[in-house]
Motif scaffolding. Sequence first.
Motif, mmCIF file in Angstrom:
data_model
loop_
_atom_site.group_PDB
_atom_site.id
_atom_site.type_symbol
_atom_site.label_atom_id
_atom_site.label_comp_id
_atom_site.label_asym_id
_atom_site.label_seq_id
_atom_site.Cartn_x
_atom_site.Cartn_y
_atom_site.Cartn_z
ATOM 1 N N SER A 1 0.865 -1.187 0.000
ATOM 2 C CA SER A 1 0.000 0.000 0.000
ATOM 3 C C SER A 1 0.894 1.226 0.000
ATOM 4 O O SER A 1 1.569 1.510 0.985
ATOM 5 N N ALA A 2 0.924 1.933 -1.132
ATOM 6 C CA ALA A 2 1.760 3.133 -1.270
ATOM 7 C C ALA A 2 0.883 4.365 -1.095
ATOM 8 O O ALA A 2 0.090 4.696 -1.971
ATOM 9 N N VAL A 3 1.019 5.009 0.050
ATOM 10 C CA VAL A 3 0.224 6.205 0.352
ATOM 11 C C VAL A 3 1.054 7.405 -0.084
ATOM 12 O O VAL A 3 1.996 7.808 0.598
ATOM 13 N N ASN A 4 0.706 7.964 -1.231
ATOM 14 C CA ASN A 4 1.566 8.930 -1.918
ATOM 15 C C ASN A 4 1.837 10.181 -1.095
ATOM 16 O O ASN A 4 0.926 10.805 -0.552
ATOM 17 N N ARG A 5 3.137 10.543 -1.047
ATOM 18 C CA ARG A 5 3.594 11.716 -0.313
ATOM 19 C C ARG A 5 4.823 12.276 -1.022
ATOM 20 O O ARG A 5 5.601 11.532 -1.627
ATOM 21 N N ALA A 6 5.004 13.583 -0.929
ATOM 22 C CA ALA A 6 6.153 14.249 -1.547
ATOM 23 C C ALA A 6 7.456 13.658 -1.029
ATOM 24 O O ALA A 6 7.618 13.404 0.160
ATOM 25 N N LEU A 7 8.384 13.462 -1.939
ATOM 26 C CA LEU A 7 9.683 12.884 -1.606
ATOM 27 C C LEU A 7 10.669 14.007 -1.270
ATOM 28 O O LEU A 7 10.898 14.908 -2.073
ATOM 29 N N SER A 8 11.237 13.945 -0.089
ATOM 30 C CA SER A 8 12.182 14.986 0.348
ATOM 31 C C SER A 8 13.439 14.986 -0.521
ATOM 32 O O SER A 8 13.826 13.943 -1.057
ATOM 33 N N GLY A 9 14.094 16.149 -0.577
ATOM 34 C CA GLY A 9 13.858 17.347 0.197
ATOM 35 C C GLY A 9 13.425 18.516 -0.696
ATOM 36 O O GLY A 9 13.521 18.407 -1.891
ATOM 37 N N ASN B 1 0.881 15.510 0.049
ATOM 38 C CA ASN B 1 0.721 14.639 -1.116
ATOM 39 C C ASN B 1 1.271 15.198 -2.414
ATOM 40 O O ASN B 1 0.998 16.330 -2.783
ATOM 41 N N ASP B 2 2.091 14.422 -3.078
ATOM 42 C CA ASP B 2 2.227 14.433 -4.526
ATOM 43 C C ASP B 2 2.661 13.034 -4.931
ATOM 44 O O ASP B 2 2.631 12.105 -4.109
ATOM 45 N N HIS B 3 3.044 12.829 -6.181
ATOM 46 C CA HIS B 3 3.308 11.470 -6.676
ATOM 47 C C HIS B 3 4.790 11.217 -6.941
ATOM 48 O O HIS B 3 5.139 10.273 -7.656
ATOM 49 N N SER B 4 5.662 12.038 -6.365
ATOM 50 C CA SER B 4 7.084 11.882 -6.650
ATOM 51 C C SER B 4 7.640 10.564 -6.117
ATOM 52 O O SER B 4 8.617 10.035 -6.656
ATOM 53 N N ILE C 1 -0.563 19.090 -24.150
ATOM 54 C CA ILE C 1 0.236 19.954 -23.286
ATOM 55 C C ILE C 1 0.319 19.335 -21.896
ATOM 56 O O ILE C 1 -0.436 18.417 -21.556
ATOM 57 N N ASN C 2 1.246 19.833 -21.107
ATOM 58 C CA ASN C 2 1.519 19.283 -19.789
ATOM 59 C C ASN C 2 1.460 20.374 -18.724
ATOM 60 O O ASN C 2 1.881 21.505 -18.954
ATOM 61 N N TYR C 3 0.883 20.032 -17.574
ATOM 62 C CA TYR C 3 0.932 20.905 -16.402
ATOM 63 C C TYR C 3 1.493 20.118 -15.217
ATOM 64 O O TYR C 3 1.011 19.025 -14.906
ATOM 65 N N ILE C 4 2.507 20.656 -14.568
ATOM 66 C CA ILE C 4 2.973 20.145 -13.286
ATOM 67 C C ILE C 4 2.167 20.872 -12.210
ATOM 68 O O ILE C 4 2.058 22.107 -12.236
ATOM 69 N N PHE C 5 1.588 20.126 -11.265
ATOM 70 C CA PHE C 5 0.682 20.766 -10.299
ATOM 71 C C PHE C 5 0.801 20.080 -8.944
ATOM 72 O O PHE C 5 1.301 18.957 -8.816
ATOM 73 N N GLY C 6 0.351 20.781 -7.909
ATOM 74 C CA GLY C 6 0.116 20.176 -6.611
ATOM 75 C C GLY C 6 1.327 19.653 -5.863
ATOM 76 O O GLY C 6 1.179 18.865 -4.924
ATOM 77 N N LEU C 7 2.530 20.065 -6.248
ATOM 78 C CA LEU C 7 3.711 19.513 -5.584
ATOM 79 C C LEU C 7 3.725 19.883 -4.099
ATOM 80 O O LEU C 7 3.402 21.015 -3.719
ATOM 81 N N GLY C 8 4.114 18.916 -3.265
ATOM 82 C CA GLY C 8 4.187 19.161 -1.829
ATOM 83 C C GLY C 8 2.853 19.403 -1.170
ATOM 84 O O GLY C 8 2.788 19.968 -0.069
ATOM 85 N N GLY C 9 1.774 18.981 -1.830
ATOM 86 C CA GLY C 9 0.445 19.149 -1.250
ATOM 87 C C GLY C 9 -0.218 20.469 -1.554
ATOM 88 O O GLY C 9 -1.236 20.808 -0.934
ATOM 89 N N ARG C 10 0.328 21.247 -2.496
ATOM 90 C CA ARG C 10 -0.322 22.507 -2.879
ATOM 91 C C ARG C 10 -1.766 22.233 -3.311
ATOM 92 O O ARG C 10 -2.035 21.342 -4.113
ATOM 93 N N ASP C 11 -2.706 22.999 -2.753
ATOM 94 C CA ASP C 11 -4.129 22.802 -3.049
ATOM 95 C C ASP C 11 -4.402 22.920 -4.546
ATOM 96 O O ASP C 11 -3.850 23.796 -5.227
#
Length: 394
Positions: A105-113, A119-122, A351-361
């Motif tokens: 079970s991989a509960v997605n979270r931003a990968l440090s640092g 949450n993000d999918h890094s 096109i591509n959008y990077i979004f929501g990194l580090g849990g940004r709403d």
Amino acid sequence: MAIRERLSGNEATAIAMKQINPDVVAAFPITPSTEVPQYFSTYVADGVVDTEFVAVESEHSAMSACIGAQAAGGRAMTATSANGLAFMWEALYIAASSRLPIVLSAVNRALSGPINIHNDHSDTMGARDSGWIQIYSENNQEAYDNMLMAHRIGEHPDVMLPVMICQDGFITSHAIENIELVEDDKVKAFVGEYKPAHSLLNRENPISVGPLDLQLHYFEHKRQQAQAMANAKKVILEVSEEFYKLTGRKYGLFEEYKTDDADVVIVVLNSTAGTVKYVIDQYRAEGKKVGLIKPRVFRPFPVDELADALSKFKAVAVLDKADSFNAAGGPLFTEITSALFSKGVFGPKVINYIFGLGGRDVKSNDIEIVYDKLLEIANTGKVDSVYNYLGVRE
């Protein structure tokens, strides 16, 4: 008769594990996946399951213990997030190349640092080429359902690969939603028993697991592993169809939402799809032909099916909750565009959008920005920027 409940995603995952009753669960706590083994450990303490729960000193040890248990012929499970998944890195590759169908079970979270617990999918995107099947879950119900299907997929004799079931940290892992559980006896019958053809404890057929594998055989073993991943696509669909007959809940390689007459679509993983659906309903009420494609299966990547599904649209925006740092686009975007190119699909502008990194709403007005840009591209045929960021202070 389905059991109606109100559960967080983590608790739903732990209940699925309880119903599966694996032989071994080895785990180390890390936010936001900690609750999964925490809930499960209470079932162990209460004697509800007969699982051997191994409290280890690190995530690397957790995966190593699962590898040992699975190689010995047991059914093993664990859970982790972010840096915990990164600490498992070496062992992830060993589990996959040893053809051990562990379920994680991989509960997605931003990968440090920098360190970040949201949450993000890094994390799972970083592990996308480790040889694990990856299945993503929009909500708590999907996380639960995917967990019930995971062993059937990974343990299939044509597959024999480990499986990650991914859900968004905090957004679904800690949020409580209405959910329908399958009865325990039906889960037991659906999942079945694990009866590996080969294991370390089979005295009649001695084997070794993880041996030195040099030039003479390494390439062939990797080719077999790649074929197993290709085989998984058919098996995923077969298991999903069987699950549909059991529950009435239908799953494929991806979900399409209001795409039949759509001119433009967003492609996005996991919980953000719910926000996109909300915006689609609003735009549809205004007569705007917008839709969604939500991939469920990222590994194996459904190249043919996605290329065919996307070929009918004028413009497509792929939203990535992780950046590849390749100066060209996120991981989902590059997979999508590769699929379109390899299948000779050149119609839609992508096109591509990077979004929501580090849990940004990610708010509905963010999604509106994307759809407005897509509708503009569909009308003009012009793309001014392919690689974009959404909701960031530039």
